[in-house]
Design a protein around this motif. Structure first.
Motif, PDB file in Angstrom:
ATOM      1  N   TYR A  33      32.207   2.195 -26.687  1.00 52.14           N
ATOM      2  CA  TYR A  33      31.354   1.843 -27.819  1.00 52.14           C
ATOM      3  C   TYR A  33      29.952   2.385 -27.602  1.00 52.14           C
ATOM      4  O   TYR A  33      29.504   2.523 -26.469  1.00 52.14           O
ATOM      5  N   LEU A  43      21.992  -6.117 -31.232  1.00 53.92           N
ATOM      6  CA  LEU A  43      22.824  -4.943 -30.998  1.00 53.92           C
ATOM      7  C   LEU A  43      23.591  -4.590 -32.262  1.00 53.92           C
ATOM      8  O   LEU A  43      24.226  -5.457 -32.869  1.00 53.92           O
ATOM      9  N   GLY A  98      42.145  -3.449 -29.157  1.00 50.71           N
ATOM     10  CA  GLY A  98      43.085  -4.365 -29.779  1.00 50.71           C
ATOM     11  C   GLY A  98      43.230  -5.701 -29.083  1.00 50.71           C
ATOM     12  O   GLY A  98      44.059  -6.519 -29.475  1.00 50.71           O
ATOM     13  N   VAL A  99      42.423  -5.939 -28.042  1.00 53.77           N
ATOM     14  CA  VAL A  99      42.501  -7.207 -27.313  1.00 53.77           C
ATOM     15  C   VAL A  99      41.188  -7.948 -27.513  1.00 53.77           C
ATOM     16  O   VAL A  99      40.176  -7.581 -26.902  1.00 53.77           O
ATOM     17  N   PRO A 100      41.148  -8.978 -28.337  1.00 52.30           N
ATOM     18  CA  PRO A 100      39.868  -9.591 -28.712  1.00 52.30           C
ATOM     19  C   PRO A 100      39.187 -10.375 -27.601  1.00 52.30           C
ATOM     20  O   PRO A 100      37.988 -10.624 -27.678  1.00 52.30           O
ATOM     21  N   GLU A 103      36.161  -8.703 -22.322  1.00 52.62           N
ATOM     22  CA  GLU A 103      34.711  -8.569 -22.307  1.00 52.62           C
ATOM     23  C   GLU A 103      34.325  -7.099 -22.364  1.00 52.62           C
ATOM     24  O   GLU A 103      35.134  -6.210 -22.083  1.00 52.62           O
ATOM     25  N   GLN A 104      33.086  -6.856 -22.747  1.00 55.29           N
ATOM     26  CA  GLN A 104      32.556  -5.499 -22.730  1.00 55.29           C
ATOM     27  C   GLN A 104      31.678  -5.304 -21.498  1.00 55.29           C
ATOM     28  O   GLN A 104      30.974  -6.227 -21.076  1.00 55.29           O
TER      29      GLN A 104
ATOM     30  N   TYR B  32      37.068 -15.692 -30.615  1.00 52.39           N
ATOM     31  CA  TYR B  32      36.764 -15.762 -29.194  1.00 52.39           C
ATOM     32  C   TYR B  32      35.245 -15.653 -29.064  1.00 52.39           C
ATOM     33  O   TYR B  32      34.605 -14.893 -29.797  1.00 52.39           O
ATOM     34  N   PHE B  34      31.570 -15.459 -26.683  1.00 55.82           N
ATOM     35  CA  PHE B  34      30.996 -14.901 -25.473  1.00 55.82           C
ATOM     36  C   PHE B  34      29.488 -15.153 -25.438  1.00 55.82           C
ATOM     37  O   PHE B  34      28.836 -15.218 -26.475  1.00 55.82           O
ATOM     38  N   LEU B  46      28.292 -10.069 -18.827  1.00 54.02           N
ATOM     39  CA  LEU B  46      28.925 -11.282 -19.297  1.00 54.02           C
ATOM     40  C   LEU B  46      28.485 -12.498 -18.489  1.00 54.02           C
ATOM     41  O   LEU B  46      28.501 -12.474 -17.258  1.00 54.02           O
ATOM     42  N   LYS B  49      32.800 -16.850 -21.259  1.00 53.86           N
ATOM     43  CA  LYS B  49      33.524 -16.660 -22.506  1.00 53.86           C
ATOM     44  C   LYS B  49      34.463 -17.835 -22.739  1.00 53.86           C
ATOM     45  O   LYS B  49      34.934 -18.473 -21.789  1.00 53.86           O
ATOM     46  N   LEU B  51      38.020 -18.703 -24.563  1.00 50.34           N
ATOM     47  CA  LEU B  51      39.214 -18.143 -25.185  1.00 50.34           C
ATOM     48  C   LEU B  51      40.067 -19.243 -25.789  1.00 50.34           C
ATOM     49  O   LEU B  51      40.522 -19.150 -26.929  1.00 50.34           O
ATOM     50  N   THR B  94      34.320 -12.546 -31.408  1.00 50.04           N
ATOM     51  CA  THR B  94      35.350 -11.583 -31.791  1.00 50.04           C
ATOM     52  C   THR B  94      36.432 -12.360 -32.512  1.00 50.04           C
ATOM     53  O   THR B  94      37.039 -13.253 -31.936  1.00 50.04           O
ATOM     54  N   SER B  98      40.767  -8.698 -34.489  1.00 50.05           N
ATOM     55  CA  SER B  98      39.832  -7.621 -34.189  1.00 50.05           C
ATOM     56  C   SER B  98      39.628  -7.579 -32.687  1.00 50.05           C
ATOM     57  O   SER B  98      40.127  -8.429 -31.959  1.00 50.05           O
ATOM     58  N   TYR B  99      38.935  -6.587 -32.212  1.00 52.35           N
ATOM     59  CA  TYR B  99      38.579  -6.540 -30.800  1.00 52.35           C
ATOM     60  C   TYR B  99      37.133  -6.106 -30.625  1.00 52.35           C
ATOM     61  O   TYR B  99      36.653  -5.958 -29.513  1.00 52.35           O
ATOM     62  N   ILE B 100      36.441  -5.912 -31.727  1.00 53.91           N
ATOM     63  CA  ILE B 100      35.044  -5.495 -31.665  1.00 53.91           C
ATOM     64  C   ILE B 100      34.176  -6.695 -31.957  1.00 53.91           C
ATOM     65  O   ILE B 100      34.260  -7.286 -33.039  1.00 53.91           O
ATOM     66  N   PRO B 101      33.319  -7.093 -31.008  1.00 54.14           N
ATOM     67  CA  PRO B 101      32.522  -8.298 -31.205  1.00 54.14           C
ATOM     68  C   PRO B 101      31.363  -8.082 -32.163  1.00 54.14           C
ATOM     69  O   PRO B 101      30.866  -6.969 -32.331  1.00 54.14           O
ATOM     70  N   PHE B 103      27.529  -9.350 -32.471  1.00 56.26           N
ATOM     71  CA  PHE B 103      26.493  -9.949 -31.632  1.00 56.26           C
ATOM     72  C   PHE B 103      25.443 -10.649 -32.480  1.00 56.26           C
ATOM     73  O   PHE B 103      25.117 -10.194 -33.590  1.00 56.26           O
TER      74      PHE B 103
END
Lengths: 115, 113
Positions: A33, A43, A98-100, A103-104, B32, B34, B46, B49, B51, B94, B98-101, B103
């Motif tokens: 990303y 961000l 694809g895995v929510p 962590e990034q 989810y 974070f 991090l 989190k 879950l 997130t 989806s998998y894109i958070p 912020f």
């Protein structure tokens, strides 16, 4: 283990010039990303990539392009820089697309000033 | 679409005092959650989190957060802060599917001696 490296650390650029920000990860993460961070705005996602060979647009993609030729590298290009692109740019990765709940992981950032 | 609101842009506090950084979110599906921390001139890392399971989540550096589904909140707490906790804190969500958070805009925690 380096994690994510970004180059350059900082750059001052004349408006209209082309610039490529480099990002390399050594974690073999599939997803990568690019974010920009601006004071008071947090961000914002510019572009992302699920895996090598695929890319997608984020919230603020205009004026930016990316490529993902391999797993490790995800360069961000400003074709013709404008002052509004002055920002701090962060590259990030996560293990799988694809895995929510993944962590990034973030790089140290590139501080770009466009004059 | 989901959104994240960090209610305080800046939180000043004295060393050894407790602190709470607030985060509320909106989403039409399960999420989810974070918390990330950004120390000066560094990237984000991090903190913790959520879950599933226990709504109280413990993270690094003595921080914890509690998920409250009815209030759609995920506030971050620490019972006694140190000077070294001075940093920017970001809440992120997130959504399922989806998998894109997304912020929040960040809260600057400033710890005074």
């Amino acid at each position: 283990i380096a994690g994510i490296t970004q180059a350059p650390t900082s750059q001052i650029l004349a408006a209209g010039r082309r610039m490529t920000l480099r990002c390399t990860q050594d974690m073999r993460h599939n997803a990568m990303y690019w974010y920009r961070q601006d004071l008071g705005l947090g961000l914002r996602l510019i572009h992302y990539s699920n895996t090598a060979g695929t890319t997608g647009k984020g919230e603020v993609p205009d004026g930016y392009s990316v490529s993902r030729a391999n797993t490790d590298d995800f360069p961000l290009t400003l074709a013709s820089a404008v002052p509004s692109q002055t920002s701090v740019y962060f590259c990030a990765s996560s293990e799988q697309a694809g895995v929510p709940y993944n962590e990034q992981f973030f790089g140290p950032g590139t501080r770009l000033t466009v004059l | 679409a989901q959104s994240v609101t960090q209610l305080d842009s800046q939180v000043p506090v004295f060393e050894e005092a407790p602190v709470e950084l607030r985060c509320n979110y909106s989403s039409s599906v399960s999420v989810y959650l974070f918390w990330y921390v950004q120390y000066p001139n560094q990237g984000l890392q991090l903190l913790l989190k959520y879950l599933s399971g226990s709504t109280l989540v413990k993270g690094i550096n003595g921080f914890e957060a509690e998920f409250n589904k009815s209030q759609t909140s995920f506030h971050l707490r620490k019972p006694s802060v140190h000077i070294s906790d001075t940093a920017e804190y970001f809440c992120a969500v997130t959504p399922l599917g989806s998998y894109i958070p997304t912020f929040g805009r960040g809260t600057s925690l400033i710890v005074h001696p």
